[in-house]
Design a protein around this motif. Structure first.
Motif, PDB file in Angstrom:
ATOM      1  N   HIS A 117     -41.707 -22.675 -38.346  1.00 20.73           N
ATOM      2  CA  HIS A 117     -42.425 -23.954 -38.428  1.00 20.73           C
ATOM      3  C   HIS A 117     -43.173 -24.227 -37.122  1.00 20.73           C
ATOM      4  O   HIS A 117     -44.332 -24.657 -37.138  1.00 20.73           O
ATOM      5  CB  HIS A 117     -41.467 -25.098 -38.747  1.00 20.73           C
ATOM      6  CG  HIS A 117     -42.160 -26.398 -38.945  1.00 20.73           C
ATOM      7  ND1 HIS A 117     -42.653 -26.799 -40.166  1.00 20.73           N
ATOM      8  CD2 HIS A 117     -42.488 -27.372 -38.069  1.00 20.73           C
ATOM      9  CE1 HIS A 117     -43.247 -27.967 -40.026  1.00 20.73           C
ATOM     10  NE2 HIS A 117     -43.161 -28.344 -38.763  1.00 20.73           N
ATOM     11  N   ILE A 118     -42.526 -23.961 -36.006  1.00 18.26           N
ATOM     12  CA  ILE A 118     -43.169 -24.158 -34.700  1.00 18.26           C
ATOM     13  C   ILE A 118     -44.371 -23.217 -34.569  1.00 18.26           C
ATOM     14  O   ILE A 118     -45.451 -23.633 -34.140  1.00 18.26           O
ATOM     15  CB  ILE A 118     -42.159 -23.937 -33.546  1.00 18.26           C
ATOM     16  CG1 ILE A 118     -41.061 -25.006 -33.563  1.00 18.26           C
ATOM     17  CG2 ILE A 118     -42.869 -23.878 -32.197  1.00 18.26           C
ATOM     18  CD1 ILE A 118     -41.498 -26.401 -33.193  1.00 18.26           C
ATOM     19  N   ILE A 119     -44.208 -21.957 -34.958  1.00 15.89           N
ATOM     20  CA  ILE A 119     -45.305 -20.984 -34.875  1.00 15.89           C
ATOM     21  C   ILE A 119     -46.489 -21.435 -35.726  1.00 15.89           C
ATOM     22  O   ILE A 119     -47.644 -21.407 -35.277  1.00 15.89           O
ATOM     23  CB  ILE A 119     -44.816 -19.574 -35.296  1.00 15.89           C
ATOM     24  CG1 ILE A 119     -43.867 -19.019 -34.236  1.00 15.89           C
ATOM     25  CG2 ILE A 119     -46.000 -18.625 -35.529  1.00 15.89           C
ATOM     26  CD1 ILE A 119     -43.093 -17.777 -34.668  1.00 15.89           C
ATOM     27  N   LYS A 120     -46.234 -21.881 -36.946  1.00 13.36           N
ATOM     28  CA  LYS A 120     -47.319 -22.354 -37.828  1.00 13.36           C
ATOM     29  C   LYS A 120     -48.026 -23.562 -37.218  1.00 13.36           C
ATOM     30  O   LYS A 120     -49.247 -23.673 -37.284  1.00 13.36           O
ATOM     31  CB  LYS A 120     -46.771 -22.701 -39.213  1.00 13.36           C
ATOM     32  CG  LYS A 120     -46.428 -21.501 -40.039  1.00 13.36           C
ATOM     33  CD  LYS A 120     -45.862 -21.918 -41.384  1.00 13.36           C
ATOM     34  CE  LYS A 120     -45.390 -20.704 -42.158  1.00 13.36           C
ATOM     35  NZ  LYS A 120     -44.725 -21.066 -43.406  1.00 13.36           N
ATOM     36  N   THR A 121     -47.252 -24.468 -36.631  1.00 12.60           N
ATOM     37  CA  THR A 121     -47.853 -25.651 -36.006  1.00 12.60           C
ATOM     38  C   THR A 121     -48.723 -25.255 -34.825  1.00 12.60           C
ATOM     39  O   THR A 121     -49.838 -25.781 -34.666  1.00 12.60           O
ATOM     40  CB  THR A 121     -46.752 -26.636 -35.568  1.00 12.60           C
ATOM     41  OG1 THR A 121     -45.988 -27.010 -36.716  1.00 12.60           O
ATOM     42  CG2 THR A 121     -47.349 -27.874 -34.923  1.00 12.60           C
ATOM     43  N   ILE A 122     -48.254 -24.329 -34.008  1.00 14.17           N
ATOM     44  CA  ILE A 122     -49.029 -23.880 -32.847  1.00 14.17           C
ATOM     45  C   ILE A 122     -50.338 -23.243 -33.306  1.00 14.17           C
ATOM     46  O   ILE A 122     -51.403 -23.498 -32.737  1.00 14.17           O
ATOM     47  CB  ILE A 122     -48.213 -22.896 -31.985  1.00 14.17           C
ATOM     48  CG1 ILE A 122     -47.057 -23.645 -31.313  1.00 14.17           C
ATOM     49  CG2 ILE A 122     -49.093 -22.207 -30.943  1.00 14.17           C
ATOM     50  CD1 ILE A 122     -46.009 -22.732 -30.702  1.00 14.17           C
ATOM     51  N   ARG A 123     -50.274 -22.420 -34.359  1.00 16.52           N
ATOM     52  CA  ARG A 123     -51.498 -21.793 -34.892  1.00 16.52           C
ATOM     53  C   ARG A 123     -52.472 -22.849 -35.402  1.00 16.52           C
ATOM     54  O   ARG A 123     -53.672 -22.759 -35.160  1.00 16.52           O
ATOM     55  CB  ARG A 123     -51.149 -20.806 -35.998  1.00 16.52           C
ATOM     56  CG  ARG A 123     -50.541 -19.536 -35.466  1.00 16.52           C
ATOM     57  CD  ARG A 123     -50.271 -18.536 -36.568  1.00 16.52           C
ATOM     58  NE  ARG A 123     -49.688 -17.344 -36.001  1.00 16.52           N
ATOM     59  CZ  ARG A 123     -48.711 -16.653 -36.552  1.00 16.52           C
ATOM     60  NH1 ARG A 123     -48.201 -17.030 -37.719  1.00 16.52           N
ATOM     61  NH2 ARG A 123     -48.228 -15.583 -35.957  1.00 16.52           N
ATOM     62  N   ALA A 124     -51.955 -23.842 -36.097  1.00 18.79           N
ATOM     63  CA  ALA A 124     -52.813 -24.905 -36.620  1.00 18.79           C
ATOM     64  C   ALA A 124     -53.436 -25.702 -35.477  1.00 18.79           C
ATOM     65  O   ALA A 124     -54.615 -26.062 -35.524  1.00 18.79           O
ATOM     66  CB  ALA A 124     -52.015 -25.824 -37.549  1.00 18.79           C
ATOM     67  N   MET A 125     -52.659 -25.965 -34.431  1.00 25.19           N
ATOM     68  CA  MET A 125     -53.183 -26.680 -33.263  1.00 25.19           C
ATOM     69  C   MET A 125     -54.267 -25.851 -32.581  1.00 25.19           C
ATOM     70  O   MET A 125     -55.299 -26.384 -32.174  1.00 25.19           O
ATOM     71  CB  MET A 125     -52.056 -26.987 -32.274  1.00 25.19           C
ATOM     72  CG  MET A 125     -51.095 -28.053 -32.761  1.00 25.19           C
ATOM     73  SD  MET A 125     -49.661 -28.255 -31.682  1.00 25.19           S
ATOM     74  CE  MET A 125     -50.443 -28.948 -30.240  1.00 25.19           C
ATOM     75  N   LYS A 126     -54.030 -24.563 -32.467  1.00 23.33           N
ATOM     76  CA  LYS A 126     -55.018 -23.677 -31.853  1.00 23.33           C
ATOM     77  C   LYS A 126     -56.332 -23.747 -32.630  1.00 23.33           C
ATOM     78  O   LYS A 126     -57.411 -23.831 -32.030  1.00 23.33           O
ATOM     79  CB  LYS A 126     -54.493 -22.236 -31.825  1.00 23.33           C
ATOM     80  CG  LYS A 126     -55.467 -21.263 -31.224  1.00 23.33           C
ATOM     81  CD  LYS A 126     -54.914 -19.844 -31.288  1.00 23.33           C
ATOM     82  CE  LYS A 126     -55.991 -18.877 -30.860  1.00 23.33           C
ATOM     83  NZ  LYS A 126     -55.697 -17.520 -31.268  1.00 23.33           N
TER      84      LYS A 126
ATOM     85  N   VAL B 298     -57.501 -26.209 -34.277  1.00 24.25           N
ATOM     86  CA  VAL B 298     -58.156 -27.491 -34.012  1.00 24.25           C
ATOM     87  C   VAL B 298     -58.914 -27.447 -32.687  1.00 24.25           C
ATOM     88  O   VAL B 298     -60.028 -27.930 -32.577  1.00 24.25           O
ATOM     89  CB  VAL B 298     -57.117 -28.644 -33.993  1.00 24.25           C
ATOM     90  CG1 VAL B 298     -57.718 -29.911 -33.416  1.00 24.25           C
ATOM     91  CG2 VAL B 298     -56.573 -28.893 -35.383  1.00 24.25           C
ATOM     92  N   TYR B 299     -58.324 -26.824 -31.674  1.00 20.96           N
ATOM     93  CA  TYR B 299     -58.886 -26.860 -30.334  1.00 20.96           C
ATOM     94  C   TYR B 299     -59.807 -25.687 -29.986  1.00 20.96           C
ATOM     95  O   TYR B 299     -60.637 -25.815 -29.103  1.00 20.96           O
ATOM     96  CB  TYR B 299     -57.761 -26.933 -29.298  1.00 20.96           C
ATOM     97  CG  TYR B 299     -57.110 -28.300 -29.281  1.00 20.96           C
ATOM     98  CD1 TYR B 299     -57.711 -29.356 -28.623  1.00 20.96           C
ATOM     99  CD2 TYR B 299     -55.918 -28.525 -29.953  1.00 20.96           C
ATOM    100  CE1 TYR B 299     -57.123 -30.605 -28.616  1.00 20.96           C
ATOM    101  CE2 TYR B 299     -55.326 -29.774 -29.949  1.00 20.96           C
ATOM    102  CZ  TYR B 299     -55.935 -30.811 -29.279  1.00 20.96           C
ATOM    103  OH  TYR B 299     -55.363 -32.053 -29.265  1.00 20.96           O
ATOM    104  N   ILE B 300     -59.637 -24.551 -30.651  1.00 27.09           N
ATOM    105  CA  ILE B 300     -60.366 -23.372 -30.212  1.00 27.09           C
ATOM    106  C   ILE B 300     -61.315 -22.821 -31.274  1.00 27.09           C
ATOM    107  O   ILE B 300     -62.022 -21.877 -31.029  1.00 27.09           O
ATOM    108  CB  ILE B 300     -59.369 -22.285 -29.753  1.00 27.09           C
ATOM    109  CG1 ILE B 300     -58.508 -22.850 -28.635  1.00 27.09           C
ATOM    110  CG2 ILE B 300     -60.061 -21.031 -29.291  1.00 27.09           C
ATOM    111  CD1 ILE B 300     -57.487 -21.907 -28.074  1.00 27.09           C
ATOM    112  N   LYS B 301     -61.384 -23.388 -32.428  1.00 28.21           N
ATOM    113  CA  LYS B 301     -62.264 -22.822 -33.453  1.00 28.21           C
ATOM    114  C   LYS B 301     -63.726 -22.945 -33.044  1.00 28.21           C
ATOM    115  O   LYS B 301     -64.131 -23.862 -32.332  1.00 28.21           O
ATOM    116  CB  LYS B 301     -62.021 -23.498 -34.797  1.00 28.21           C
ATOM    117  CG  LYS B 301     -62.417 -24.947 -34.877  1.00 28.21           C
ATOM    118  CD  LYS B 301     -62.096 -25.496 -36.234  1.00 28.21           C
ATOM    119  CE  LYS B 301     -62.350 -26.984 -36.287  1.00 28.21           C
ATOM    120  NZ  LYS B 301     -61.961 -27.552 -37.538  1.00 28.21           N
TER     121      LYS B 301
END
Length: 169
Positions: free
Chosen positions: A148-157, A159-162
């Protein structure tokens, strides 16, 4: 969803729990409609009326036991053994100075890191706490919380880096 619609309830309050992370307070009470102990956020209560009906808090109700496995105010879900790796000595010091949960244990590792072990329900409150420490804490187990933490980090990334069509100024 029931939380979005106001309903009238008759409750027998047992305990008031302040919850600092959410800047809120909660009433733990017996709900006559649901015929069970429920948690009510004080800020969601639009009005209250004192009745003439008296009640007694059951002798076996203990707020500390009620919240014993929870990280915050959410008490649902099964209790899991959670292991966290902390590599920064300053963060270890900060974490070990505070009782975050009654089950917490710290174990220094040979390579210098510290493992924090907890017996808790893996709620969103706990996940937000872990994410708040950023790269300073790593969830080792259970695998579902780690994922769950890994998925959240990927989703946050994302948002910020796309990559974007235009430049935001």
């Amino acid at each position: 969803m029931e939380a979005n619609n106001a309903t009238e309830r008759i409750i027998d309050p047992y305990f008031i729990e302040p919850a600092a992370p959410g800047h809120a307070s909660y009433v733990i009470a017996y709900c006559h409609q649901r015929k069970e102990i429920r948690i009510f956020k004080v800020e969601r209560i639009s009005s209250a009326e004192l009745t003439n009906v008296s009640y007694s808090i059951p002798q076996d109700f203990d707020a500390n036991k009620y919240f014993a496995s929870s990280w915050g105010i959410v008490v649902e879900d099964e209790v899991k053994t959670v292991k966290l790796r902390i590599t920064d000595p300053e963060i270890v010091r900060i974490l070990s100075e505070t009782i975050w949960h009654p089950s917490q244990k710290f174990e220094k590792q040979k390579e210098g890191s510290t493992i924090m072990t907890l017996q808790i329900t893996g709620t969103y409150e706990f996940l937000a706490w872990v994410l708040g420490w950023g790269e300073k804490i790593e969830v080792l187990k259970p695998p579902e919380i780690r994922e769950h933490i890994i998925k959240t980090i990927r989703a946050m990334k994302n948002v910020y880096i796309k990559e974007r069509q235009g430049v935001i100024k």
